[in-house]
Write an enzyme that holds these catalytic residues in place. Structure first.
Site, short mmCIF file in Angstrom:
data_model
loop_
_atom_site.label_atom_id
_atom_site.label_comp_id
_atom_site.label_asym_id
_atom_site.label_seq_id
_atom_site.Cartn_x
_atom_site.Cartn_y
_atom_site.Cartn_z
N CYS A 1 43.69 38.86 33.35
CA CYS A 1 42.35 38.23 32.89
C CYS A 1 42.05 37.16 34.23
CB CYS A 1 42.51 37.32 31.76
SG CYS A 1 42.97 38.15 30.38
N GLY B 1 40.01 41.90 35.13
CA GLY B 1 40.07 42.53 33.56
C GLY B 1 38.68 43.18 33.51
N ASN C 1 44.31 33.03 30.78
CA ASN C 1 45.02 34.09 31.62
C ASN C 1 46.56 34.08 31.66
OD1 ASN C 1 45.23 34.67 35.17
ND2 ASN C 1 45.83 35.94 33.44
N GLY C 2 47.21 35.05 30.83
CA GLY C 2 48.37 34.62 31.00
C GLY C 2 48.86 35.48 29.55
N TYR D 1 49.25 43.11 44.92
CA TYR D 1 48.23 43.90 44.52
C TYR D 1 46.95 43.04 44.03
CZ TYR D 1 46.21 46.99 41.45
OH TYR D 1 45.35 47.99 40.71
P1 AMP Z 1 51.22 54.50 38.94
O1 AMP Z 1 50.30 55.52 38.97
O2 AMP Z 1 51.64 54.27 37.64
O3 AMP Z 1 52.28 54.48 39.92
O4 AMP Z 1 50.21 53.25 39.43
C1 AMP Z 1 50.29 52.75 40.96
C2 AMP Z 1 48.91 52.62 41.16
O5 AMP Z 1 48.34 51.52 40.51
C3 AMP Z 1 49.10 51.84 42.78
O6 AMP Z 1 48.21 52.55 43.43
C4 AMP Z 1 48.69 50.44 42.81
O7 AMP Z 1 47.82 49.95 43.54
C5 AMP Z 1 48.14 50.43 41.30
N1 AMP Z 1 48.77 49.30 40.46
C6 AMP Z 1 49.99 48.79 40.55
N2 AMP Z 1 50.28 47.87 39.55
C7 AMP Z 1 49.34 48.03 38.71
C8 AMP Z 1 49.06 47.31 37.32
N3 AMP Z 1 49.76 46.66 36.88
N4 AMP Z 1 47.82 47.64 36.78
C9 AMP Z 1 47.11 48.57 37.29
N5 AMP Z 1 47.28 49.24 38.47
C10 AMP Z 1 48.35 48.94 39.24
#
Ligand code: AMP
Length: 476
Positions: free
Chosen positions: A14, A41, A115-116, A255
């Site tokens: 968030c 978010g 947030n948390g 990220y």
């Molecule tokens: P996946 O397809 O599940 O392996 O998602 C990996 C992709 O989602 C990468 O390109 C990351 O930039 C992004 N990503 C990494 N962690 C998250 C997260 N917690 N929530 C949403 N996207 C994520």
């Protein structure tokens, strides 16, 4: 699972903002600050505003910041101070009731954004219900609001001083009463929170990019366990909890946070660039022809990789910037194109070449799998994946949706097995040491549980599993 209903940018966490600013158009400032925090978010957005001494008015709804608010609504939210929130649910379901700021008026009126993730939410909720308080939402944020709004201390700061030590977990929280704006950060400092200054006034935000957009200057991070209170007397601060192990989320660097935000004194674009440079050193691809990023999340690290390896860099995948989380499902006919609605490969760039593809992380592997396939279809001769973070193997208990352990592609697989699973010619991840070298940070002051399984807070080891900590709260 189709990637279209899967991850589309940050799915979680968030963003919070608060300002005490008589003389400023506070809800407009809150709106633009939230706009800058939209990546944290995309499920709901809200702003609460009030005149000093007046009633708090809250407007929140499902949707993006610019879908929830328009000119007329912002005008209706006039006042001297405001708090705002953007949300993707980590606890509780995705419903209007859980949109924030949460507004309560038990003994005092409070509007609060959080947030948390509280890990003792169930206990606190039970205790409050036994005291006769009822709840409108299933979010743990309302628990914090209820504890503060019902507290008998006359000053909100004194109430917070008693309530904060009772909260367990991750919480960067911003709230307003009818007199002032108060913000506090959990003792481990798991989630970010910064203090800004705009003219003679102060504001707080999850990330410094929210300060830039409203012309505020970054003063400093709110310290772990610290409370800041901004009101007619200016800024007052109080350290509510001391001596806790610091555990700032390393994934914010990798990220979540925007690359133009500053954390630990460093702009993240630079830290991510260093991750790419170190990755090139740890996992070179000497025979490759070209480095390309997975846009946008892989871009800074790809630049770093190219810089350090001496390989040329280009864009081999073009991203549709307007693909958000909430868009019309493609239907059967288009579904097979999967991620192509989001990324389009350029055969003229990748055709016949050996490509290094840099992304920031792999969670379930859906994105990577489809990108590899897409690049091969576009004629790439070899695809070498390079990831600027270690394998994600453990769920986050502190407010980040990392999906379940079973869904994670690195769960129970070594790197060679993952490479086979994703059909790439080679795969390498940045080491955890490499991450810390890049952020110039100390492991003992960060949380890297998603990579290491080493959970910094007592009672949150992996054995508990995500759901044990997030039992659904029963509505009163
Ligand atoms: P996946 O397809 O599940 O392996 O998602 C990996 C992709 O989602 C990468 O390109 C990351 O930039 C992004 N990503 C990494 N962690 C998250 C997260 N917690 N929530 C949403 N996207 C994520």
């Amino acid at each position: 699972m189709s990637t279209l209903d899967g991850r589309e940018g940050p799915r979680d966490e968030c963003g919070v903002f608060g300002i005490y600013g008589p003389g400023h158009d506070v809800s407009r400032l809150a709106y633009f600050a939230l706009y800058a925090l939209q990546h944290r978010g995309q499920e709901s957005a809200g702003i609460a505003a009030a005149d000093v001494g007046g009633h708090i008015m809250t407007l929140r709804d499902l949707g993006l910041v610019n879908q929830v608010f328009d000119e007329q609504k912002l005008r209706a939210l006039g006042g001297d101070m405001a708090v705002g929130h953007v949300r993707y649910s980590t606890t509780g379901s995705n419903g209007w009731d859980n949109a924030q700021p949460v507004h309560r008026s038990d003994r005092r009126e409070v509007a609060l954004g959080h947030n948390g993730n509280l890990i003792n939410a169930v206990e606190l909720h039970t205790e409050l219900r036994e005291r006769g308080l009822s709840f409108r939402s299933t979010s743990d944020s309302e628990i914090i609001a209820a504890l503060l709004a019902s507290h008998e201390a006359e000053r909100i700061e004194d109430a917070a001083a008693e309530v904060v030590p009772r909260l367990k977990g991750a919480f960067s929280t911003v709230l307003m009463t009818k007199d002032n704006v108060v913000a506090f950060r959990d003792p481990a400092g798991l989630r970010p929170l910064v203090l800004g200054r705009i003219g003679e006034r102060y504001c707080v935000a999850s990330e410094s990019c929210a300060l830039d957009i409203i012309g505020a200057e970054l003063v400093r991070d709110v310290a772990p366990g610290e409370m800041v209170s901004i009101g007619a007397d200016g800024l007052q601060t109080r350290q509510l909890v001391t001596g806790a192990r610091e555990a700032f989320c390393i994934f914010e660097y990798i990220y979540f946070a925007r690359p133009d935000s500053r954390m630990g004194g460093d702009v993240l674009q630079a830290a991510r660039g260093r991750m790419g440079e170190i990755l090139a050193r740890e996992a070179p691809a000497p025979n490759a022809d070209l480095v390309i990023p997975v846009p946008d999340s892989g871009a800074p690290a790809a630049r770093g990789y190219a810089r350090a390896s001496g390989l040329p860099q280009d864009d081999g995948l073009i991203k549709n910037r307007y693909v958000g989380r909430t868009f019309i499902q493609p239907g059967q006919e288009l579904r097979k194109h999967g991620l192509r609605l989001k990324f389009n490969p350029l055969p003229e760039i990748v055709g016949g070449r050996s490509i290094v593809v840099v992304d920031d992380s792999i969670v379930r592997g859906n994105t990577t799998r489809q990108i590899v396939e897409m690049l091969r279809d576009a004629g790439a001769r070899e695809v070498h994946m390079r990831i600027s973070a270690p394998p994600i193997k453990h769920p986050c208990h502190y407010g980040v949706d990392m999906s379940t352990r079973e869904e994670m592609i690195a769960h129970g697989r070594d790197v060679d097995e993952i490479a086979r699973e994703l059909n790439c010619d080679s795969l390498a991840y940045l080491s955890l040491e490499g991450v810390y070298e890049a952020v110039r940070g100390d492991r003992e002051r960060h949380c890297d549980a998603c990579f290491s399984g080493r959970y910094p807070l007592a009672g949150t080891d992996d054995a508990n599993g995500k759901y044990a900590l997030e039992l659904p709260l029963v509505r009163a």
